[in-house]
Design a protein around this motif. Structure first.
Motif, PDB file in Angstrom:
ATOM      1  N   ALA A   1       1.007  -1.027   0.103  1.00  0.00           N
ATOM      2  CA  ALA A   1       0.168  -0.103   0.167  1.00  0.00           C
ATOM      3  C   ALA A   1       0.856   1.369  -0.007  1.00  0.00           C
ATOM      4  CB  ALA A   1      -0.821  -0.273   1.299  1.00  0.00           C
ATOM      5  N   GLU A   2       1.934   1.362   1.048  1.00  0.00           N
ATOM      6  CA  GLU A   2       2.632   2.466   0.955  1.00  0.00           C
ATOM      7  C   GLU A   2       3.400   2.540  -0.389  1.00  0.00           C
ATOM      8  OE1 GLU A   2       6.958   3.339   3.111  1.00  0.00           O
ATOM      9  OE2 GLU A   2       5.320   2.488   4.659  1.00  0.00           O
ATOM     10  N   GLU A   3       3.984   1.574  -1.081  1.00  0.00           N
ATOM     11  CA  GLU A   3       4.495   1.713  -2.455  1.00  0.00           C
ATOM     12  C   GLU A   3       3.613   2.100  -3.675  1.00  0.00           C
ATOM     13  OE1 GLU A   3       7.868   1.259  -5.351  1.00  0.00           O
ATOM     14  OE2 GLU A   3       7.652   1.715  -3.058  1.00  0.00           O
ATOM     15  N   GLY A   4       2.520   1.748  -3.295  1.00  0.00           N
ATOM     16  CA  GLY A   4       1.274   2.160  -4.270  1.00  0.00           C
ATOM     17  C   GLY A   4       1.073   3.407  -4.235  1.00  0.00           C
ATOM     18  N   VAL A   5       0.972   4.010  -3.242  1.00  0.00           N
ATOM     19  CA  VAL A   5       1.024   5.632  -2.946  1.00  0.00           C
ATOM     20  C   VAL A   5       1.887   6.249  -3.497  1.00  0.00           C
ATOM     21  CG1 VAL A   5       0.726   7.500  -1.182  1.00  0.00           C
ATOM     22  CG2 VAL A   5      -0.791   5.408  -0.902  1.00  0.00           C
ATOM     23  N   LYS A   6       3.082   5.775  -3.265  1.00  0.00           N
ATOM     24  CA  LYS A   6       4.308   6.547  -3.933  1.00  0.00           C
ATOM     25  C   LYS A   6       4.367   6.500  -5.368  1.00  0.00           C
ATOM     26  CE  LYS A   6       7.729   5.536   0.008  1.00  0.00           C
ATOM     27  NZ  LYS A   6       8.707   4.438   0.176  1.00  0.00           N
ATOM     28  N   LEU A   7       4.086   5.250  -5.879  1.00  0.00           N
ATOM     29  CA  LEU A   7       3.950   5.058  -7.349  1.00  0.00           C
ATOM     30  C   LEU A   7       2.934   5.804  -8.025  1.00  0.00           C
ATOM     31  CD1 LEU A   7       4.932   1.467  -7.606  1.00  0.00           C
ATOM     32  CD2 LEU A   7       6.165   3.040  -8.574  1.00  0.00           C
ATOM     33  N   VAL A   8       1.582   6.216  -7.267  1.00  0.00           N
ATOM     34  CA  VAL A   8       0.557   6.766  -8.033  1.00  0.00           C
ATOM     35  C   VAL A   8       1.225   8.335  -8.378  1.00  0.00           C
ATOM     36  CG1 VAL A   8      -1.368   8.067  -7.637  1.00  0.00           C
ATOM     37  CG2 VAL A   8      -1.276   5.857  -7.062  1.00  0.00           C
ATOM     38  N   ARG A   9       1.995   8.774  -7.566  1.00  0.00           N
ATOM     39  CA  ARG A   9       2.555  10.200  -7.656  1.00  0.00           C
ATOM     40  C   ARG A   9       3.692  10.069  -8.753  1.00  0.00           C
ATOM     41  NH1 ARG A   9       2.049  10.245  -1.924  1.00  0.00           N
ATOM     42  NH2 ARG A   9       4.326   9.614  -1.683  1.00  0.00           N
ATOM     43  N   GLU A  10       4.587   9.174  -8.586  1.00  0.00           N
ATOM     44  CA  GLU A  10       5.721   9.216  -9.422  1.00  0.00           C
ATOM     45  C   GLU A  10       5.362   8.831 -10.787  1.00  0.00           C
ATOM     46  OE1 GLU A  10       9.068   6.465  -7.772  1.00  0.00           O
ATOM     47  OE2 GLU A  10       8.379   7.335  -5.825  1.00  0.00           O
ATOM     48  N   THR A  11       4.388   7.894 -11.115  1.00  0.00           N
ATOM     49  CA  THR A  11       3.970   7.579 -12.365  1.00  0.00           C
ATOM     50  C   THR A  11       3.258   8.635 -13.084  1.00  0.00           C
ATOM     51  OG1 THR A  11       3.537   5.329 -11.762  1.00  0.00           O
ATOM     52  CG2 THR A  11       2.411   5.843 -13.698  1.00  0.00           C
ATOM     53  N   ASP A  12       2.365   9.370 -12.528  1.00  0.00           N
ATOM     54  CA  ASP A  12       1.767  10.657 -12.852  1.00  0.00           C
ATOM     55  C   ASP A  12       2.741  11.642 -13.204  1.00  0.00           C
ATOM     56  OD1 ASP A  12      -0.593  12.165 -13.367  1.00  0.00           O
ATOM     57  OD2 ASP A  12      -0.165  13.625 -11.988  1.00  0.00           O
ATOM     58  N   ALA A  13       3.840  11.612 -12.334  1.00  0.00           N
ATOM     59  CA  ALA A  13       4.647  12.568 -12.655  1.00  0.00           C
ATOM     60  C   ALA A  13       5.431  12.324 -13.808  1.00  0.00           C
ATOM     61  CB  ALA A  13       5.653  13.006 -11.473  1.00  0.00           C
ATOM     62  N   PHE A  14       5.971  10.954 -14.173  1.00  0.00           N
ATOM     63  CA  PHE A  14       6.652  10.569 -15.283  1.00  0.00           C
ATOM     64  C   PHE A  14       5.925  10.827 -16.368  1.00  0.00           C
ATOM     65  CE2 PHE A  14       7.597   7.266 -18.188  1.00  0.00           C
ATOM     66  CZ  PHE A  14       8.826   7.338 -18.326  1.00  0.00           C
ATOM     67  N   VAL A  15       4.456  10.301 -16.441  1.00  0.00           N
ATOM     68  CA  VAL A  15       3.680  10.415 -17.883  1.00  0.00           C
ATOM     69  C   VAL A  15       3.588  11.974 -18.063  1.00  0.00           C
ATOM     70  CG1 VAL A  15       1.448  10.155 -18.626  1.00  0.00           C
ATOM     71  CG2 VAL A  15       2.594   8.289 -17.258  1.00  0.00           C
ATOM     72  N   ARG A  16       3.441  12.846 -17.330  1.00  0.00           N
ATOM     73  CA  ARG A  16       3.149  14.334 -17.398  1.00  0.00           C
ATOM     74  C   ARG A  16       4.416  14.809 -18.287  1.00  0.00           C
ATOM     75  NH1 ARG A  16      -1.213  16.938 -15.035  1.00  0.00           N
ATOM     76  NH2 ARG A  16      -2.464  15.612 -13.794  1.00  0.00           N
ATOM     77  N   LYS A  17       5.562  14.510 -17.490  1.00  0.00           N
ATOM     78  CA  LYS A  17       6.928  15.053 -17.785  1.00  0.00           C
ATOM     79  C   LYS A  17       6.970  14.484 -19.385  1.00  0.00           C
ATOM     80  CE  LYS A  17      10.612  12.852 -16.824  1.00  0.00           C
ATOM     81  NZ  LYS A  17      11.752  12.294 -17.317  1.00  0.00           N
ATOM     82  N   GLU A  18       6.880  13.296 -19.613  1.00  0.00           N
ATOM     83  CA  GLU A  18       7.281  12.675 -20.959  1.00  0.00           C
ATOM     84  C   GLU A  18       6.461  13.287 -21.998  1.00  0.00           C
ATOM     85  OE1 GLU A  18       9.975  11.224 -21.711  1.00  0.00           O
ATOM     86  OE2 GLU A  18      10.479  10.831 -19.590  1.00  0.00           O
ATOM     87  N   ILE A  19       4.800  13.335 -21.622  1.00  0.00           N
ATOM     88  CA  ILE A  19       4.156  14.086 -22.668  1.00  0.00           C
ATOM     89  C   ILE A  19       4.382  15.458 -23.000  1.00  0.00           C
ATOM     90  CG2 ILE A  19       1.893  14.926 -22.921  1.00  0.00           C
ATOM     91  CD1 ILE A  19       1.020  12.314 -21.534  1.00  0.00           C
ATOM     92  N   LYS A  20       4.952  16.283 -21.699  1.00  0.00           N
ATOM     93  CA  LYS A  20       5.163  17.593 -22.054  1.00  0.00           C
ATOM     94  C   LYS A  20       6.531  17.832 -22.780  1.00  0.00           C
ATOM     95  CE  LYS A  20       6.824  21.790 -19.476  1.00  0.00           C
ATOM     96  NZ  LYS A  20       6.880  22.336 -18.234  1.00  0.00           N
ATOM     97  N   ASN A  21       7.507  16.743 -22.564  1.00  0.00           N
ATOM     98  CA  ASN A  21       8.831  16.991 -23.440  1.00  0.00           C
ATOM     99  C   ASN A  21       8.616  16.420 -24.875  1.00  0.00           C
ATOM    100  OD1 ASN A  21      10.285  17.239 -21.128  1.00  0.00           O
ATOM    101  ND2 ASN A  21      11.110  15.329 -20.873  1.00  0.00           N
ATOM    102  N   ASN A  22       7.644  15.915 -25.018  1.00  0.00           N
ATOM    103  CA  ASN A  22       7.437  15.172 -26.403  1.00  0.00           C
ATOM    104  C   ASN A  22       6.547  16.333 -27.187  1.00  0.00           C
ATOM    105  OD1 ASN A  22       5.242  13.865 -28.569  1.00  0.00           O
ATOM    106  ND2 ASN A  22       7.119  12.448 -28.266  1.00  0.00           N
ATOM    107  N   GLN A  23       5.695  17.071 -26.377  1.00  0.00           N
ATOM    108  CA  GLN A  23       5.165  18.211 -27.156  1.00  0.00           C
ATOM    109  C   GLN A  23       6.034  19.343 -27.376  1.00  0.00           C
ATOM    110  OE1 GLN A  23       1.953  19.202 -24.316  1.00  0.00           O
ATOM    111  NE2 GLN A  23       0.742  17.648 -25.202  1.00  0.00           N
ATOM    112  N   THR A  24       7.394  19.590 -26.531  1.00  0.00           N
ATOM    113  CA  THR A  24       8.150  20.754 -27.030  1.00  0.00           C
ATOM    114  C   THR A  24       9.185  20.315 -27.865  1.00  0.00           C
ATOM    115  OG1 THR A  24       9.491  19.932 -24.918  1.00  0.00           O
ATOM    116  CG2 THR A  24       7.933  21.739 -24.588  1.00  0.00           C
ATOM    117  N   THR A  25       9.341  18.966 -28.677  1.00  0.00           N
ATOM    118  CA  THR A  25      10.284  18.656 -29.325  1.00  0.00           C
ATOM    119  C   THR A  25       9.774  18.437 -30.789  1.00  0.00           C
ATOM    120  OG1 THR A  25       9.853  16.265 -29.061  1.00  0.00           O
ATOM    121  CG2 THR A  25      11.656  17.199 -27.639  1.00  0.00           C
TER     122      THR A  25
END
Length: 176
Positions: free
Chosen positions: A152-176
């Motif tokens: 459960a603890e790891e899941g909560v961390k991964l929710v945040r980290e996965t969302d941040a990763f996806v947002r970052k990658e989509i943003k990076n792809n839009q700027t290239t």
């Protein structure tokens, strides 16, 4: 069947609806996300571990599917919504075809490894916690609860980290 062969037409019932700013389904998605995050916080505070794990599973899986869909946005064929492990497999195909630099990055490989471990733990917590089988016949109640707490603890961390990763990658792809 290979993951690539699992693609279906993008208007099939099990395909996640693409994000469209201002659309009714995006408004609904926002409302559902807000509710799920509020529920996750409440469940965490109350020690409702199984609910925490289930909510983390759905939030993480949707983020993975959103990124996969983003990578395939110009294609008529999309992947259907599936379990976490299968969603990761589908994303692997989309990354291979459309973002090989992300697929080979240390950041993605480490996140993928942690996500797979979480989904394995989720499967045990939600499907095998009460089962006494040969593989875990000596695992006590206390050990099982400790394991579920860690997942459960790891899941909560991964929710945040996965969302941040996806947002970052989509943003990076839009700027290239």
């Amino acid at each position: 069947m290979k993951p690539r062969d699992r693609k279906v037409l993008k208007d099939e019932p099990k395909v996640r609806m693409a994000g469209e700013k201002g659309s009714d389904h995006n408004k609904l998605r926002s409302e559902l996300y807000r509710f799920a995050h509020e529920r996750l916080e409440e469940a965490s505070e109350q020690g409702m571990l199984f609910e925490v794990i289930a909510l983390c599973d759905m939030l993480i899986t949707d983020r993975i599917e959103a990124y996969c869909q983003y990578l395939l946005h110009n294609e008529d064929m999309q992947f259907p919504t599936e379990s976490g492990h299968t969603a990761i497999n589908f994303l692997g195909v989309a990354l291979k075809d459309n973002a090989p630099e992300v697929r080979s990055s240390v950041e993605w490989r480490e996140l993928e490894k942690r996500l797979r471990s979480f989904f394995d733990g989720r499967n045990f917590a939600l499907h095998s916690f009460v089962l006494v089988k040969n593989a875990v016949k000596d695992s006590s109640l206390a050990e099982r609860v400790e394991f579920v707490e860690a997942i459960a603890e790891e899941g909560v961390k991964l929710v945040r980290e996965t969302d941040a990763f996806v947002r970052k990658e989509i943003k990076n792809n839009q700027t290239t």
